[in-house]
Scaffold this motif. Sequence first.
Motif, PDB file in Angstrom:
ATOM      1  N   UNK A  91       0.743  -1.208   0.158  1.00 34.37           N
ATOM      2  CA  UNK A  91       0.049   0.115   0.056  1.00 34.37           C
ATOM      3  C   UNK A  91       0.760   1.332  -0.009  1.00 34.37           C
ATOM      4  N   UNK A  92       1.956   1.308   0.775  1.00 33.85           N
ATOM      5  CA  UNK A  92       2.903   2.385   0.791  1.00 33.85           C
ATOM      6  C   UNK A  92       3.380   2.774  -0.575  1.00 33.85           C
ATOM      7  N   UNK A  93       3.994   1.717  -0.962  1.00 35.39           N
ATOM      8  CA  UNK A  93       4.619   1.849  -2.675  1.00 35.39           C
ATOM      9  C   UNK A  93       3.340   2.350  -3.546  1.00 35.39           C
ATOM     10  N   UNK A  94       2.219   2.029  -3.559  1.00 39.97           N
ATOM     11  CA  UNK A  94       1.182   2.413  -4.473  1.00 39.97           C
ATOM     12  C   UNK A  94       1.035   3.829  -4.047  1.00 39.97           C
ATOM     13  N   UNK A  95       0.768   4.297  -2.821  1.00 44.17           N
ATOM     14  CA  UNK A  95       0.467   5.499  -2.544  1.00 44.17           C
ATOM     15  C   UNK A  95       1.410   6.594  -2.965  1.00 44.17           C
ATOM     16  N   UNK A  96       2.875   6.144  -2.524  1.00 38.09           N
ATOM     17  CA  UNK A  96       3.620   7.348  -2.694  1.00 38.09           C
ATOM     18  C   UNK A  96       4.138   7.474  -4.320  1.00 38.09           C
ATOM     19  N   UNK A  97       3.963   6.371  -4.891  1.00 35.80           N
ATOM     20  CA  UNK A  97       4.310   6.464  -6.523  1.00 35.80           C
ATOM     21  C   UNK A  97       3.019   7.099  -7.220  1.00 35.80           C
ATOM     22  N   UNK A  98       1.737   6.601  -6.734  1.00 31.04           N
ATOM     23  CA  UNK A  98       0.722   7.282  -7.618  1.00 31.04           C
ATOM     24  C   UNK A  98       0.751   8.796  -7.202  1.00 31.04           C
ATOM     25  N   UNK A  99       0.527   9.284  -5.796  1.00 27.03           N
ATOM     26  CA  UNK A  99       0.683  10.581  -5.505  1.00 27.03           C
ATOM     27  C   UNK A  99       1.583  11.350  -5.991  1.00 27.03           C
TER      28      UNK A  99
END
Length: 452
Positions: A91-99
Amino acid sequence: MTTINIRDFISESGFSRFHAGMLFWACFIITFDMYDLVVYGSVLPVLMQEWSMGPVEAGAIGSYGLVGMMVGAILFGILADKFGRKRMLTISIILFSVATALCAVAPGPAVFSVLRALGGLGIGGILPSVIAMLTDYAPKNRANTLVAVVMCFFSVGGILAAFVAMVLLPAFGWQSVYVVAVVPLLFLPVMVKYFVDSPESLLEQKRFDALRSVLAKVNGQAQIPADARFTAVQGKEEGSPVGALFKNRRALGTLMIWVAFFMCLLMINGLTIWLPKLMVEVGYPLGSSLTFMIVLNVGAIVGTLVLGKLSDKWGVKRVLVPMFVVSAVSLTLLGFGTNMAILLVLVAITGATTMGAQNISYAFVSQYYPSFMRSTAIGLASGVGRMGAIVGPTFGGILLTLSLPVQMNFLFFAIPGVVAALAFLFVPLTAKKRRDGISSEAAPEEAQASAS
């Protein structure tokens, strides 16, 4: 029926292909973790001109990422121990990459600021899970070295941000620099194969097939019978992991670790922001002062690797305490140096014993606490440290406004290093921790759980 002592099995497994894959992808994640955090500085002059921002507004946007990182470290650290490290890391990877990637289409400062804060949440959530995961599955006397290698890639991420900006910014505009943030998403399906929850959580959830599978990967030579029983896993304590930080004689250690992290990151962030200015005050031109920054970061990388190896041999605490003392001494001497060669050596030593020692501090925390609360402990220590990181630049600014002799400025930056050394000195260790150098499971009280 075969009985497998999980801690002994992992400790004696040696460094396998699975460890290599886990380490590689951990380094990959940390590189982009840092890239997404610092790339703002690379495009800041362009954004200030395009959006007509003043220094105050631009500085505030920069701080949103740090605040998000602080909150993310605490939040995702706690959630990782509750819902699993693999899930929270993903979840952290998805969040920082997308944002971060969406920053490329932000219409103005307001939306950009929100995306920076959301990206910071994801960035902060990476480290607690990565460090805890590496510690859970590290072979004997390898945990500190593995953490040291991973922490070096923060510097690689900073270098990557500068390089990408140099190449893409003139040709494709500032938006292209942020589009690069989607790269981790492309490799996520491969990475998740090396993300694993702790043996304790797999056993507690009765996921025996998953536990046997990961142990077989850790030691590819071993056969794990289907009816194997597992022992030597510390049971989860009553209450929340946050409350457990202060139970079973951990309270003093927790408070001292928090003090050390706050002081160390205050010193590091203040120093990295103000070192060029301080060296100009000493009388060196700006070009020479920027050279000191390069030497500082090279010293940090070398120091992290060397201190990680020494910590595996002698124990983390025995390395950290004297290194923070050395950092204070070297910082103080910088204010009195006049010879360029001597100053460069002192700056390199300062980088090794401030940033390098701080990087190894994460290994200390990950081994000080039992596995069921490890991500929580790392997340909260990191979050408290981020508060010091936010205070550091202001601390340096106040010193400079006082118009003190330059030697006094360096002395005041050295004081937090002494406080950090004293704080780590007063972290209590059990007899087992002292004997093992906290290089293996190191809770004050051990318990065993078994399952078949």
